[in-house]
Design a protein around this motif. Structure first.
Motif, short mmCIF file in Angstrom:
data_model
loop_
_atom_site.label_atom_id
_atom_site.label_comp_id
_atom_site.label_asym_id
_atom_site.label_seq_id
_atom_site.Cartn_x
_atom_site.Cartn_y
_atom_site.Cartn_z
N ALA A 185 0.85 -1.19 0.00
CA ALA A 185 0.00 0.00 0.00
C ALA A 185 0.89 1.24 0.00
N PRO A 186 1.31 1.68 -1.15
CA PRO A 186 1.18 1.06 -2.46
C PRO A 186 2.46 0.33 -2.82
N TYR A 188 5.91 -0.20 -4.89
CA TYR A 188 6.91 0.80 -5.29
C TYR A 188 6.89 1.03 -6.81
N ALA A 189 6.93 -0.06 -7.58
CA ALA A 189 7.16 0.08 -9.02
C ALA A 189 6.08 0.93 -9.70
N HIS A 190 4.81 0.69 -9.31
CA HIS A 190 3.72 1.36 -10.03
C HIS A 190 2.85 2.24 -9.14
N GLY A 191 3.07 2.17 -7.83
CA GLY A 191 2.30 3.03 -6.94
C GLY A 191 0.84 2.65 -6.81
N VAL A 192 0.51 1.36 -6.99
CA VAL A 192 -0.89 0.96 -6.84
C VAL A 192 -1.10 0.23 -5.50
N VAL A 193 -2.31 0.41 -4.98
CA VAL A 193 -2.64 -0.19 -3.68
C VAL A 193 -3.33 -1.53 -3.91
N ASP A 194 -2.82 -2.57 -3.27
CA ASP A 194 -3.44 -3.90 -3.39
C ASP A 194 -4.82 -3.92 -2.73
N PRO A 195 -5.65 -4.90 -3.08
CA PRO A 195 -6.96 -5.01 -2.41
C PRO A 195 -6.78 -5.54 -0.97
N VAL A 196 -6.36 -4.65 -0.09
CA VAL A 196 -5.95 -5.06 1.25
C VAL A 196 -7.11 -5.68 2.03
N CYS A 215 5.62 0.85 3.54
CA CYS A 215 6.91 1.54 3.70
C CYS A 215 6.97 2.77 2.82
N PHE A 216 6.53 2.59 1.58
CA PHE A 216 6.68 3.66 0.60
C PHE A 216 5.61 4.74 0.81
N GLY A 217 4.37 4.31 0.85
CA GLY A 217 3.30 5.31 0.80
C GLY A 217 2.46 5.45 2.06
N GLY A 218 2.88 4.80 3.14
CA GLY A 218 2.06 4.83 4.34
C GLY A 218 1.89 6.21 4.94
N TRP A 219 2.82 7.10 4.61
CA TRP A 219 2.71 8.44 5.18
C TRP A 219 1.99 9.40 4.23
N THR A 220 1.67 8.94 3.01
CA THR A 220 0.95 9.85 2.09
C THR A 220 -0.49 9.41 1.87
#
Ligand code: PLP
Length: 499
Positions: A185-186, A188-196, A215-220
């Motif tokens: 979530a999301p 890294y390569a494509h910035g898409v969020v999995d169906p969590v 790690c990558f997008g948890g703060w955005t």
């Protein structure tokens, strides 16, 4: 000014000013960490004074040792504050459905993920061959964790259109020996969020832990949601999510060396600890992989979060979101390029159309114009692509990108695609990784114009040529196992001591 012959241990110490001058001169070799023109590796909020504040806080705590929280309560207090903040950002803490979230500060995303896997593995000691279910889009650090920890990976393919795993495939991959199911979530390569929500549900139904790699997008993502963007549920609000990782050295804009690993409750965290009293020294109790830990990164992150504040992050995310839209429009506006997917977080990822330019040549043309993007190689049916990690500092520059992108595409068309000798390409496609020797790689590197430290072509930092397209083309032709071997050999050639 740098006297290479003297190395790091001169016979007599060198004056502070001169040493600092050397460091600054070396730093001149690097890509620009600030200014919004480097779309990978660095996260720049573009906030005046923040670097100075973080550096001062870092210096204050650099010699403090996280080995023993009772000796250095300052660090414990700051670490607990960071964990509390991360828990709140990610749907945990008092008044939420996950009031008992606990966590640890680690040195980075990879350490957080290795620990998430270790914790899940050690929670099931009865399983001889523990396995984890990992979508193909998940970060490579899960493969590293599996490798280090002797855990088997069950990889789930991603749909080439949605760039997500199908929930049914995740469910089918779960076996009696599965100790963890992973989602991004999301990614890294494509910035898409999995169906969590759905993935966590199938994991919970099987009695298996579910880790969300934020790690990558948890703060955005939470701030994007507050800005009105359609961000799907991905945090502790989702039943079945047992742990989440978020890197403060990414979109929380802290200096490098800080990530947070959160668990829904203390019982889930318990197997994370390592304790050892069976030796004559101090009893070692480590929540994370390192034992001695510098307080520097933790204090710097604490200062960064407190200074920027919730309102600061909301504003920085707004700027980032706006920059993403400007960059995505720039891609849409150029013939020969297409977005791999509509941006749904802070990544812009594009590829070429059939009549488009050679993407690797385009990356070089963009670099020649001061824009440092990240090429991504062909993988499992996905075309080669160009990745842009967008941060707030890009916002003031974003409008300049469109014209440069159009110019770079035109220049790449004029330059034409890279053509490597067919025998070289055939070799890349057919060579078995085991057949690769250091000498062969050194020869290849020299043929492609890659200087190697200590070699006749090397600069002070050893070197990459200005044009990387031939190298990327060769790597692109190689299967993943050969890419790994080629780059290991190459990096090991770079990593030679300078005496
Ligand atoms: C989704 C994701 N997970 C994990 C990591 C690994 O983080 P680090 O490089 O801090 O070890 C990254 C790094 O880009 C990432 O994007």
């Amino acid at each position: 000014m740098i006297d290479e012959s003297m190395g790091a241990l001169p016979a007599r110490g060198v004056a502070a000013e001169r040493v600092l001058g050397e460091v600054r001169e070396l730093r001149g070799l690097d890509r620009p960490t600030h200014g919004g023109r480097l779309f990978a590796y660095v996260y720049d909020p573009g906030v005046a004074g923040l670097d100075e504040l973080a550096a001062a806080a870092y210096a204050e705590s650099a010699h403090v040792n996280g080995l023993d929280p009772t000796a250095f309560p300052s660090l414990l207090a700051m670490e607990n504050a960071l964990v509390g903040a991360a828990a709140r950002v990610l749907g945990g803490g008092p008044g939420t459905s996950a009031p008992e979230v606990v966590g640890s500060v680690t040195s980075g995303g990879t350490e957080s993920l290795i620990l998430a896997v270790k914790t899940a593995r050690d929670a099931r000691p009865e399983i001889d061959t523990p396995r984890i279910v990992v979508p193909a889009s998940a970060h490579a650090a899960f493969a590293k964790a599996a490798h280090y920890l002797r855990v088997e990976i069950d990889s789930v393919p991603i749909d080439p259109e949605t760039l997500r795993p199908a929930v049914a495939d995740v469910a089918a991959a779960i076996r009696p020996d599965t100790v963890l199911v992973v989602c991004s979530a999301p990614s890294y390569a494509h910035g898409v969020v999995d169906p969590v929500t759905q993935i966590a549900e199938v994991a919970a139904a099987a009695g298996v832990r579910c880790h969300v790699d934020a790690c990558f997008g948890g703060w955005t993502l939470p701030y994007l949601r507050r800005l009105g963007e359609p961000v799907p549920a991905f945090d502790f609000a989702v039943p079945g999510v047992t742990s989440i990782s978020v890197d403060l050295h990414k979109y929380a804009y802290a200096p490098k060396g800080v990530s947070v690993l959160l668990h829904r409750d203390p019982a889930l965290r318990a197997p994370q600890y390592f304790a050892y009293a069976d030796w004559p020294g101090y009893t070692m109790i480590n929540p994370v992989i390192s034992s001695t830990r510098s307080g520097g990164p933790i204090a710097a992150a604490y200062a960064t979060l407190r200074h920027l504040g919730d309102d600061g992050y909301l504003e920085l995310t707004r700027r980032t979101r706006d920059a993403v839209q400007v960059l995505a429009d720039a891609v849409r506006g150029v013939d020969g390029l297409r977005l791999i997917t509509e941006p749904e977080s802070t990544v812009v990822c594009f590829t070429g159309t059939d009549s488009g330019p050679d993407l690797f040549v385009l990356v070089d043309e963009l670099a020649a114009r001061g824009w440092h993007t990240q090429p991504q190689l062909t993988y499992a049916g996905l075309p080669r692509s160009v990745h842009l990690t967008v941060t707030a500092a890009v916002a003031p520059r974003a409008a300049e990108f469109a014209a440069d992108l159009a110019e770079a595409v035109a220049a790449a068309a004029v330059a034409g695609p890279v053509t490597l000798p067919p025998e070289l390409l055939a070799l890349a496609g057919a060579l078995s990784p085991e057949a690769l020797t250091g000498d062969l790689v050194a020869g290849l590197a020299a043929g492609l114009g890659l200087g190697v430290v200590g070699g006749p072509d090397s600069g002070a930092g050893g070197g990459l040529p200005e044009r990387m397209a031939p190298v990327n083309t060769l790597l692109d032709a190689a299967p993943p196992a050969l890419r790994e071997r080629l780059l290991v050999e190459f990096v090991s050639l770079l990593q030679r001591p300078s005496y």
